[in-house]
Design an enzyme around this catalytic site. Sequence first.
Site, PDB file in Angstrom:
ATOM      1  CG  ASP A 126     -21.137  25.458 -45.457  1.00 19.55           C
ATOM      2  OD1 ASP A 126     -21.003  24.633 -46.391  1.00 19.55           O
ATOM      3  OD2 ASP A 126     -22.163  26.125 -45.294  1.00 19.55           O
TER       4      ASP A 126
ATOM      5  CG  ASN B  10     -22.829  15.856 -45.347  1.00 19.79           C
ATOM      6  OD1 ASN B  10     -21.919  16.113 -44.558  1.00 19.79           O
ATOM      7  ND2 ASN B  10     -23.614  16.821 -45.820  1.00 19.79           N
TER       8      ASN B  10
HETATM    9  C1  FPP Z   1     -19.092  21.217 -46.253  1.00 13.39           C
HETATM   10  O1  FPP Z   1     -18.893  22.015 -47.401  1.00 13.39           O
HETATM   11  C2  FPP Z   1     -17.998  20.279 -46.101  1.00 13.39           C
HETATM   12  C3  FPP Z   1     -18.140  18.930 -46.002  1.00 13.39           C
HETATM   13  C4  FPP Z   1     -19.447  18.252 -46.034  1.00 13.39           C
HETATM   14  C5  FPP Z   1     -16.968  18.043 -45.907  1.00 13.39           C
HETATM   15  C6  FPP Z   1     -15.830  18.551 -45.101  1.00 13.39           C
HETATM   16  C7  FPP Z   1     -14.636  17.719 -45.416  1.00 13.39           C
HETATM   17  C8  FPP Z   1     -13.355  18.130 -45.481  1.00 13.39           C
HETATM   18  C9  FPP Z   1     -12.884  19.479 -45.107  1.00 13.39           C
HETATM   19  C10 FPP Z   1     -12.293  17.212 -45.952  1.00 13.39           C
HETATM   20  C11 FPP Z   1     -12.216  15.927 -45.246  1.00 13.39           C
HETATM   21  C12 FPP Z   1     -11.826  16.071 -43.831  1.00 13.39           C
HETATM   22  C13 FPP Z   1     -11.110  15.162 -43.166  1.00 13.39           C
HETATM   23  C14 FPP Z   1     -10.746  15.455 -41.756  1.00 13.39           C
HETATM   24  C15 FPP Z   1     -10.630  13.908 -43.764  1.00 13.39           C
HETATM   25  P1  FPP Z   1     -19.899  21.896 -48.630  1.00 13.39           P
HETATM   26  O2  FPP Z   1     -19.417  20.821 -49.503  1.00 13.39           O
HETATM   27  O3  FPP Z   1     -21.298  21.727 -48.109  1.00 13.39           O
HETATM   28  O4  FPP Z   1     -19.721  23.288 -49.300  1.00 13.39           O
HETATM   29  P2  FPP Z   1     -20.812  24.123 -50.129  1.00 13.39           P
HETATM   30  O5  FPP Z   1     -21.747  24.721 -49.118  1.00 13.39           O
HETATM   31  O6  FPP Z   1     -19.983  25.151 -50.813  1.00 13.39           O
HETATM   32  O7  FPP Z   1     -21.478  23.174 -51.079  1.00 13.39           O
END
Ligand code: FPP
Length: 226
Positions: free
Chosen positions: A12, A60
């Site tokens: 996150d 998501n």
């Molecule tokens: C959550 O942070 C993260 C995600 C929903 C996506 C995670 C993806 C990656 C690390 C990259 C892709 C991975 C691979 C293995 C190809 P958020 O976006 O909810 O963060 P926030 O809480 O700050 O909005």
Amino acid sequence: MNPLKHVAFIMDGNGRWGLKNKNSRNLGHKQGLKTVEEIIKFSIKKKINYLTFFAFSSENWKRPKTEIDYLFKLLKNFLKTKINEFIKNDIKLKILGEKKFSKELNSLLNRAEKKTKNNCKIHINLAINYGSKIEITNAIKALNKKKIKINPHNLEKFLYTKGIPDPDILIRTGNTKRLSNFLLWQLSYSEIFFEKKLWPDFKTTDFNKIIVEYNNIKRNYGSITK
Ligand code: FPP
């Protein structure tokens, strides 16, 4: 063998990192992928056998299309560029979740799983379009359909994680304390670490500190301390 077998991650904080640094949530995801790669390399050195990354939840899909498209572009690129490295370095890739994507992505995912299925140095599980409630519901439905007795032992055979040991550790970065429908069954006895840092800022030194703390925990699984 390392008694620490399996670490799961809720990555996150990418969005906030990207906004803070370059006013772009997508940049946070790109940087987040670098953290994934660092954690994999470090875990191989530490002889940790299983890593599970929550890359895209079944919830998501509510995000803006541009962000979803970007995440899947990163994933496709990751699969295309890393597959040979995974084959060569004995890394097994497995997808946890409903594989209902574009034809191109489905075939990339299937190919990566097939080509690495006999590898065993480290198992990388990517949870994509994953939701724990639906996973458990589907397992119960399958047991019912096959007229198999419903009990925990049988149910586990119908989870995406069949044959995979439960996580010893769950790490959630981004200063948020919730499970977000991730591995609800499998995390029953895991040690949970909530980390203030955003995922792109999470370093192997932070991971190592958690491992040291974990090694000092006595896990009782419901019994009493001896
Ligand atoms: C959550 O942070 C993260 C995600 C929903 C996506 C995670 C993806 C990656 C690390 C990259 C892709 C991975 C691979 C293995 C190809 P958020 O976006 O909810 O963060 P926030 O809480 O700050 O909005």
